[in-house]
Design a protein around this motif. Structure first.
Motif, PDB file in Angstrom:
ATOM      1  N   ARG A   1       0.913  -7.330  14.775  1.00  0.00           N
ATOM      2  CA  ARG A   1       2.223  -7.421  14.138  1.00  0.00           C
ATOM      3  C   ARG A   1       2.146  -7.090  12.657  1.00  0.00           C
ATOM      4  O   ARG A   1       3.169  -7.021  11.990  1.00  0.00           O
ATOM      5  CB  ARG A   1       2.792  -8.831  14.326  1.00  0.00           C
ATOM      6  N   ALA A   2       0.916  -6.929  12.135  1.00  0.00           N
ATOM      7  CA  ALA A   2       0.803  -6.596  10.721  1.00  0.00           C
ATOM      8  C   ALA A   2       1.488  -5.256  10.498  1.00  0.00           C
ATOM      9  O   ALA A   2       1.499  -4.391  11.351  1.00  0.00           O
ATOM     10  CB  ALA A   2      -0.649  -6.529  10.308  1.00  0.00           C
ATOM     11  N   HIS A   3       2.087  -5.106   9.345  1.00  0.00           N
ATOM     12  CA  HIS A   3       2.954  -3.957   9.139  1.00  0.00           C
ATOM     13  C   HIS A   3       2.959  -3.551   7.676  1.00  0.00           C
ATOM     14  O   HIS A   3       2.495  -4.287   6.815  1.00  0.00           O
ATOM     15  CB  HIS A   3       4.370  -4.322   9.570  1.00  0.00           C
TER      16      HIS A   3
ATOM     17  N   THR B   1      -2.216  -4.387  -1.254  1.00  0.00           N
ATOM     18  CA  THR B   1      -3.385  -4.218  -2.102  1.00  0.00           C
ATOM     19  C   THR B   1      -3.083  -4.940  -3.415  1.00  0.00           C
ATOM     20  O   THR B   1      -2.085  -5.655  -3.509  1.00  0.00           O
ATOM     21  CB  THR B   1      -3.711  -2.718  -2.286  1.00  0.00           C
ATOM     22  N   THR B   2      -3.970  -4.794  -4.405  1.00  0.00           N
ATOM     23  CA  THR B   2      -3.763  -5.533  -5.652  1.00  0.00           C
ATOM     24  C   THR B   2      -3.212  -4.615  -6.740  1.00  0.00           C
ATOM     25  O   THR B   2      -3.413  -3.416  -6.706  1.00  0.00           O
ATOM     26  CB  THR B   2      -5.081  -6.146  -6.157  1.00  0.00           C
TER      27      THR B   2
ATOM     28  N   CYS C   1       0.852  -1.182   0.000  1.00  0.00           N
ATOM     29  CA  CYS C   1       0.000   0.000   0.000  1.00  0.00           C
ATOM     30  C   CYS C   1       0.891   1.236   0.000  1.00  0.00           C
ATOM     31  O   CYS C   1       1.930   1.260   0.664  1.00  0.00           O
ATOM     32  CB  CYS C   1      -0.867   0.034   1.264  1.00  0.00           C
ATOM     33  N   HIS C   2       0.488   2.255  -0.753  1.00  0.00           N
ATOM     34  CA  HIS C   2       1.177   3.537  -0.659  1.00  0.00           C
ATOM     35  C   HIS C   2       0.836   4.151   0.700  1.00  0.00           C
ATOM     36  O   HIS C   2      -0.218   3.865   1.263  1.00  0.00           O
ATOM     37  CB  HIS C   2       0.740   4.468  -1.789  1.00  0.00           C
ATOM     38  N   PRO C   3       1.707   5.005   1.228  1.00  0.00           N
ATOM     39  CA  PRO C   3       1.476   5.557   2.573  1.00  0.00           C
ATOM     40  C   PRO C   3       0.132   6.274   2.707  1.00  0.00           C
ATOM     41  O   PRO C   3      -0.472   6.266   3.782  1.00  0.00           O
ATOM     42  CB  PRO C   3       2.633   6.540   2.756  1.00  0.00           C
ATOM     43  N   ASP C   4      -0.371   6.881   1.610  1.00  0.00           N
ATOM     44  CA  ASP C   4      -1.625   7.633   1.698  1.00  0.00           C
ATOM     45  C   ASP C   4      -2.838   6.797   1.314  1.00  0.00           C
ATOM     46  O   ASP C   4      -3.957   7.294   1.258  1.00  0.00           O
ATOM     47  CB  ASP C   4      -1.543   8.885   0.812  1.00  0.00           C
TER      48      ASP C   4
END
Lengths: 217, 233
Positions: free
Chosen positions: B229-231, A75-76, A56-59
């Motif tokens: 712990r998911a990250h 994500t996909t 995932c991108h940070p935003d």
């Protein structure tokens, strides 16, 4: 002793060819995600049941139903598919994964791999490593050349319980890139600034080195 | 099998069907797909001596780890418990008997039972020690390991969307072991965030047909827990 993870990651990224289906193991290999350019059209496979995951991108909003096998939120990407864990392993066992990257406790001259169990110390379970190691078309190991005490991890023969025998194609460490060949471990590249003598001293396995052909990275 | 119209029930009534000593499959790979509300009710009702079959042991403080921490689990059949130091301690101290299989072999043993077979032949782990005695069988000129199918008395599964008859749809990577376990247990208790009237789901999108589901309970989305712990990668 800290080791140069960036060198390993940058070198390992060059192993991925456009259009491939790739599996990234837990730990250092999972960071390769960030080294795959979008235009490479690579699909990353994960054991829980996804082909075509990306970080995932940070935003980007997190979907808590979307993780990879290491527990990271993902994500996909275009062309992705979702399925159950049995189909995910059918993909692995049928050789549909082109290349997988894994860490290691020990690797040896004939390509044996030990990365799942240290008897009496570390035995959290097998996970998907055994089937990936045994069935993937190309297995690339990414690990430090020596353990934190300086002991070699590239050995004549593995001493720990094996994940799978004769399964490794290429080993990328902070000191060298080595191919498993019928003749033994052949050095492809040596880390910049390291001499052949220093490499041999840090390695238990016999190394085949043709100084005229060895590259650096 | 439960009649279609009688499947939708309460979480209390569904979990009360499970006796102490039962063998239970629990869906989920990490947190996604773990039926947290069903597990919490099982903890509240007090059944013990349980055998659990789950890919992992969740993480300390959530999911099946709560049952392990409360001493309700005598045996765990799993693949990887590396994210749960409590389960590893219980195993090392000998309070929890743990059977570990390669992940895809565990999935396939469950799928095999769900398909109504006795077992299958595989070459996975044939030349390595998987820590389990295995029977070898010669077939067509080579050796194979025989893997018996793995069934259970109950399966607890989680779906994102369902209808009242028990047709189930899983979201994202929350499918994982759920559709396999939904076929492999004598009684299947499904929890779902959203339960629609029959006809509301497009038949082509159903992952687990209702024939495999015995009981269905609707649970709030707030019952779900995220792994600590998911990250981010």
């Amino acid at each position: 002793m800290p080791y140069d993870q960036q060198r390993i990651l940058a070198r390992a990224a060059r192993e991925i060819e456009p259009g491939q289906i790739v599996n990234l193991g837990i730990g250092l290999p999972s960071q390769l995600f960030n080294y795959i350019p979008d235009e490479a059209q690579v699909l990353v496979h994960s054991e829980n049941g996804i082909l075509g995951g990306r970080p995932c991108h940070p935003d980007e909003a997190i979907d808590y139903d979307m993780i990879d096998a290491g527990g990271a939120y993902i994500t996909t990407c275009p062309g992705a598919s979702l399925f159950d864990s049995s189909m995910s392993f059918a993909m692995i066992r049928r050789g549909r994964v082109d290349v997988t990257f894994m860490g290691a406790f020990e690797v040896d001259e004939v390509g044996n791999l030990a990365n799942w169990k240290i008897p009496g110390k570390f035995s959290p379970g097998i996970g998907g490593a055994m089937e990936l190691a045994q069935k993937v078309r190309r297995l690339v190991i990414m690990c430090s050349h020596n353990d934190k005490h300086g002991n070699p991890k590239i050995l004549h023969r593995c001493r720990l319980p094996l994940t799978a025998p004769r399964c490794v194609s290429r080993i990328i460490t902070d000191k060298a890139v080595m191919d498993v060949t019928p003749q033994g471990l052949e050095v492809v590249d040596i880390a910049e600034g390291l001499s052949i003598e220093e490499l041999r001293a840090a390695t238990e396995a016999s190394l085949i080195i043709d100084a005229s052909r060895v590259g650096s990275y | 099998m439960t009649r279609l119209a009688q499947k939708l029930t309460t979480v209390e009534a569904a979990i009360a069907r499970i006796p102490s000593g039962a063998t239970l499959m629990v869906g989920g790979f990490g947190s996604p797909g773990t039926p947290f509300a069903l597990l919490d009710e099982l903890l509240a009702q007090g059944q013990d001596g349980l055998t659990l079959i789950k890919n992992d042991a969740n993480e300390p403080g959530i999911g099946i780890s709560r049952l392990i921490e409360a001493g309700r689990v005598s045996r765990l059949i799993t693949s990887h418990i590396g994210l749960n130091r409590v389960a590893i301690e219980e195993m090392n101290e000998g309070r929890l008997s743990v059977e570990i299989y390669p992940q895809g072999i565990l999935a396939e043993k469950i799928r095999c039972a769900g398909a109504g077979h006795y077992g299958f032949l595989t070459d996975i782990g044939l030349e390595t020690d998987i820590g389990m005695p295995r029977r070898e069988i010669e077939c067509e000129g080579r050796n194979w390991a025989l893997e018996p199918a793995l069934r259970a008395d109950f399966a607890l599964v989680h779906a994102g969307l369902s209808d009242r008859y028990g047709n189930l749809i899983y979201n994202g990577t929350a499918a994982n072991f759920n559709p396999l376990m939904a076929m492999a247990a004598d009684e299947v208790i499904a929890q779902s965030f959203q339960v629609e009237e029959p006809g509301a789901l497009s038949p082509t999108t159903v992952h687990t047909p209702c024939a495999f589901v015995s009981y269905l309970v609707q649970v709030p989305m707030s019952s779900s827990e995220q792994g600590r712990r998911a990250h981010a990668v």
